[in-house]
Write a protein that holds these residues in place. Structure first.
Motif, PDB file in Angstrom:
ATOM      1  N   VAL A   1       1.984   8.580  -4.191  1.00  0.00           N
ATOM      2  CA  VAL A   1       2.784   9.641  -4.725  1.00  0.00           C
ATOM      3  C   VAL A   1       3.175  10.806  -2.996  1.00  0.00           C
ATOM      4  O   VAL A   1       2.003  10.631  -2.360  1.00  0.00           O
ATOM      5  CB  VAL A   1       2.472  10.881  -5.851  1.00  0.00           C
ATOM      6  N   HIS A   2       4.245  11.151  -2.741  1.00  0.00           N
ATOM      7  CA  HIS A   2       4.175  12.723  -2.104  1.00  0.00           C
ATOM      8  C   HIS A   2       3.418  13.543  -2.253  1.00  0.00           C
ATOM      9  O   HIS A   2       2.786  13.769  -3.818  1.00  0.00           O
ATOM     10  CB  HIS A   2       5.715  12.849  -1.544  1.00  0.00           C
ATOM     11  N   ALA A   3       2.694  13.712  -0.865  1.00  0.00           N
ATOM     12  CA  ALA A   3       1.273  15.457  -1.402  1.00  0.00           C
ATOM     13  C   ALA A   3       1.978  15.692  -0.138  1.00  0.00           C
ATOM     14  O   ALA A   3       1.911  16.208   0.612  1.00  0.00           O
ATOM     15  CB  ALA A   3      -0.353  14.566  -1.236  1.00  0.00           C
TER      16      ALA A   3
ATOM     17  N   SER B   1       6.582  -1.283   1.357  1.00  0.00           N
ATOM     18  CA  SER B   1       7.402  -1.520   1.103  1.00  0.00           C
ATOM     19  C   SER B   1       8.448   0.069   0.755  1.00  0.00           C
ATOM     20  O   SER B   1       9.243  -0.055   1.440  1.00  0.00           O
ATOM     21  CB  SER B   1       8.043  -1.905  -0.554  1.00  0.00           C
ATOM     22  N   ASP B   2       7.373   0.978   0.427  1.00  0.00           N
ATOM     23  CA  ASP B   2       7.830   2.109   1.017  1.00  0.00           C
ATOM     24  C   ASP B   2       8.938   2.571  -0.470  1.00  0.00           C
ATOM     25  O   ASP B   2      10.069   3.246  -0.151  1.00  0.00           O
ATOM     26  CB  ASP B   2       8.374   3.273   1.560  1.00  0.00           C
ATOM     27  N   ALA B   3       8.826   2.115  -1.347  1.00  0.00           N
ATOM     28  CA  ALA B   3       9.764   1.441  -2.830  1.00  0.00           C
ATOM     29  C   ALA B   3      10.046   2.849  -3.488  1.00  0.00           C
ATOM     30  O   ALA B   3       8.877   3.927  -3.444  1.00  0.00           O
ATOM     31  CB  ALA B   3       9.452   0.831  -3.685  1.00  0.00           C
ATOM     32  N   HIS B   4      10.927   3.212  -3.094  1.00  0.00           N
ATOM     33  CA  HIS B   4      11.469   4.743  -4.426  1.00  0.00           C
ATOM     34  C   HIS B   4      11.941   4.358  -5.429  1.00  0.00           C
ATOM     35  O   HIS B   4      11.903   4.885  -6.729  1.00  0.00           O
ATOM     36  CB  HIS B   4      12.551   4.893  -3.411  1.00  0.00           C
ATOM     37  N   HIS B   5      12.778   3.072  -5.614  1.00  0.00           N
ATOM     38  CA  HIS B   5      13.581   3.159  -7.241  1.00  0.00           C
ATOM     39  C   HIS B   5      13.894   1.314  -7.410  1.00  0.00           C
ATOM     40  O   HIS B   5      13.575   0.062  -6.900  1.00  0.00           O
ATOM     41  CB  HIS B   5      14.665   3.765  -7.275  1.00  0.00           C
TER      42      HIS B   5
ATOM     43  N   ILE C   1       0.372  -1.177  -0.233  1.00  0.00           N
ATOM     44  CA  ILE C   1       0.454   0.255  -0.289  1.00  0.00           C
ATOM     45  C   ILE C   1       0.911   1.038   0.113  1.00  0.00           C
ATOM     46  O   ILE C   1       0.129   2.055   0.370  1.00  0.00           O
ATOM     47  CB  ILE C   1      -1.008   0.064   0.862  1.00  0.00           C
ATOM     48  N   HIS C   2       2.347   1.686  -0.009  1.00  0.00           N
ATOM     49  CA  HIS C   2       3.153   2.459   0.251  1.00  0.00           C
ATOM     50  C   HIS C   2       4.292   2.292  -1.503  1.00  0.00           C
ATOM     51  O   HIS C   2       4.873   1.396  -0.696  1.00  0.00           O
ATOM     52  CB  HIS C   2       3.438   2.808   1.270  1.00  0.00           C
ATOM     53  N   THR C   3       4.207   2.885  -1.505  1.00  0.00           N
ATOM     54  CA  THR C   3       5.216   3.565  -3.302  1.00  0.00           C
ATOM     55  C   THR C   3       5.174   4.174  -3.816  1.00  0.00           C
ATOM     56  O   THR C   3       4.036   5.130  -3.895  1.00  0.00           O
ATOM     57  CB  THR C   3       4.628   1.813  -4.294  1.00  0.00           C
ATOM     58  N   HIS C   4       6.496   4.879  -4.104  1.00  0.00           N
ATOM     59  CA  HIS C   4       6.484   5.619  -5.305  1.00  0.00           C
ATOM     60  C   HIS C   4       7.120   5.779  -6.523  1.00  0.00           C
ATOM     61  O   HIS C   4       8.349   5.663  -6.350  1.00  0.00           O
ATOM     62  CB  HIS C   4       7.688   6.169  -4.386  1.00  0.00           C
ATOM     63  N   ILE C   5       6.058   4.913  -6.958  1.00  0.00           N
ATOM     64  CA  ILE C   5       6.114   3.935  -8.166  1.00  0.00           C
ATOM     65  C   ILE C   5       6.322   5.227  -9.686  1.00  0.00           C
ATOM     66  O   ILE C   5       6.285   5.076 -10.839  1.00  0.00           O
ATOM     67  CB  ILE C   5       5.473   2.433  -8.858  1.00  0.00           C
TER      68      ILE C   5
ATOM     69  N   ALA D   1       2.831   6.044   8.516  1.00  0.00           N
ATOM     70  CA  ALA D   1       3.425   5.724   7.593  1.00  0.00           C
ATOM     71  C   ALA D   1       5.031   5.920   8.050  1.00  0.00           C
ATOM     72  O   ALA D   1       4.978   6.848   9.266  1.00  0.00           O
ATOM     73  CB  ALA D   1       3.598   6.252   6.282  1.00  0.00           C
ATOM     74  N   HIS D   2       5.331   4.500   8.106  1.00  0.00           N
ATOM     75  CA  HIS D   2       6.699   3.911   8.693  1.00  0.00           C
ATOM     76  C   HIS D   2       7.161   4.929  10.653  1.00  0.00           C
ATOM     77  O   HIS D   2       7.922   5.686  10.640  1.00  0.00           O
ATOM     78  CB  HIS D   2       7.822   4.108   8.470  1.00  0.00           C
ATOM     79  N   PRO D   3       5.854   5.262  10.940  1.00  0.00           N
ATOM     80  CA  PRO D   3       6.171   6.220  12.907  1.00  0.00           C
ATOM     81  C   PRO D   3       7.521   4.969  13.428  1.00  0.00           C
ATOM     82  O   PRO D   3       8.227   5.861  14.286  1.00  0.00           O
ATOM     83  CB  PRO D   3       5.028   4.861  13.411  1.00  0.00           C
TER      84      PRO D   3
ATOM     85  N   MET E   1      -2.345   8.455  -2.258  1.00  0.00           N
ATOM     86  CA  MET E   1      -1.097   9.552  -1.611  1.00  0.00           C
ATOM     87  C   MET E   1      -0.749   9.839  -0.440  1.00  0.00           C
ATOM     88  O   MET E   1      -0.988   8.974   0.498  1.00  0.00           O
ATOM     89  CB  MET E   1      -1.774  11.090  -1.718  1.00  0.00           C
ATOM     90  N   GLU E   2       0.802  10.194  -0.361  1.00  0.00           N
ATOM     91  CA  GLU E   2       1.476   9.716   1.075  1.00  0.00           C
ATOM     92  C   GLU E   2       1.499  11.221   1.326  1.00  0.00           C
ATOM     93  O   GLU E   2       2.773  12.714   1.379  1.00  0.00           O
ATOM     94  CB  GLU E   2       2.261   9.221   1.749  1.00  0.00           C
ATOM     95  N   VAL E   3       0.500  11.953   2.780  1.00  0.00           N
ATOM     96  CA  VAL E   3       0.488  12.940   2.600  1.00  0.00           C
ATOM     97  C   VAL E   3       0.677  13.526   4.201  1.00  0.00           C
ATOM     98  O   VAL E   3       1.309  12.697   5.478  1.00  0.00           O
ATOM     99  CB  VAL E   3      -1.356  12.971   2.918  1.00  0.00           C
TER     100      VAL E   3
HETATM  101 FE   LIG Z   1       7.410   7.491   1.280  1.00  0.00          FE
END
Ligand SMILES: [Fe+2]
Length: 260
Positions: A41-43, A195-199, A4-8, A137-139, A81-83
């Motif tokens: 995406v970041h927001a 994953s909070d994947a970025h790349h 549920i968390h990616t920056h793809i 997200a990731h506390p 979005m990841e706000v």
């Molecule tokens: Fe993230």
């Protein structure tokens, strides 16, 4: 698995740089056993034009789905979005301002890493008051949580969900964050791992090792709960399975120290 968390989505934040990289990330995810992910995406980062961002987002996600279909990559891509919650964020929180996870009531919410716990309590309360449910997200990466992980127990009791990062569990951010993530799972506070994947080369969406690690450390049922069952419920807008968290009161010491 469901992530549920990616920056793809490319060219929108510090995630994928190009469509090629986004496709490579999608292949990695699918090969590792992920069938569905949210492109979060970041927001609301300082200086961001949130309205324009929404328009661009809709264009990008539709294009991405078309590409995946034509490339034959079996991966469902949901919206989200990841706000970034800072300052007077909740006063600006109106329905439709930001994309929740797959249009559900769940809002993926992150805080500045050095945010004061008191501010997080207020924001969690305000988000719940607005009718949404914050998925924090990731506390385990926040300084105040590393000092006093019991804050997470309180936020969980208030109704927030807790999302742990794959990289935290696997030690990518150092042993302190790893111990905190471990404690949050042991105390039954984690709702989901993502994953909070970025790349495609670092911080990837490949969940193979994460699944193995969770199975080995906490058992298959917990791995399934955190990587499949609860993420599915979140994207479907249903209640998650909330294990009874092990009670913790202030003054009993730092819960992560139990596992040092
Ligand atoms: Fe993230």
């Amino acid at each position: 698995m469901i992530d549920i968390h990616t920056h793809i989505l490319p060219e929108m934040d510090d995630g994928a740089h190009s469509w090629e990289e986004a496709i490579e990330m999608a292949e990695l995810a699918a090969e590792s056993g992920t069938h569905t992910l949210a492109a979060t995406v970041h927001a609301n980062l300082p200086g961001m034009d949130n309205e324009r961002r929404m328009e661009v987002y809709v264009r990008q996600i539709e294009h991405f789905r078309t590409i995946l279909h034509s490339e034959g990559i079996a991966l469902n891509v949901c919206s989200g979005m990841e706000v970034f919650a800072y300052g007077d964020f909740t006063r600006k929180l109106h329905p439709g301002d930001f994309l929740t996870l797959n249009g559900s009531r769940y809002l993926l919410t992150e805080f500045p890493m050095d945010e004061r716990a008191a501010q997080i309590y207020r924001t969690v309360d305000d988000i719940l008051e607005s009718g949404l449910i914050p998925v924090l997200a990731h506390p385990e990466r926040y300084a105040c949580v590393q000092r006093v992980p019991a804050h997470v127990w309180e936020w969980y009791q208030m109704g927030a969900l807790i999302q742990i990062n794959k990289g935290s569990l696997l030690g990518r951010f150092g042993s302190r964050i790893q111990r905190t993530a471990d404690a949050l799972i042991h105390y039954c506070l984690a709702s989901v791992v993502a994953s909070d994947a970025h790349h495609a080369d670092v911080r990837t969406p490949d969940l193979t090792k994460t699944e193995e690690f969770l199975k080995n450390e906490y058992g298959s049922r917990t791995a399934y709960l955190l990587l499949e069952e609860n993420p599915r419920r979140i994207l479907q807008g249903r209640e998650t399975i909330r294990k009874e968290a092990i009670p913790y009161r202030y003054g009993e010491g730092n819960i992560s120290s139990d596992f040092v």
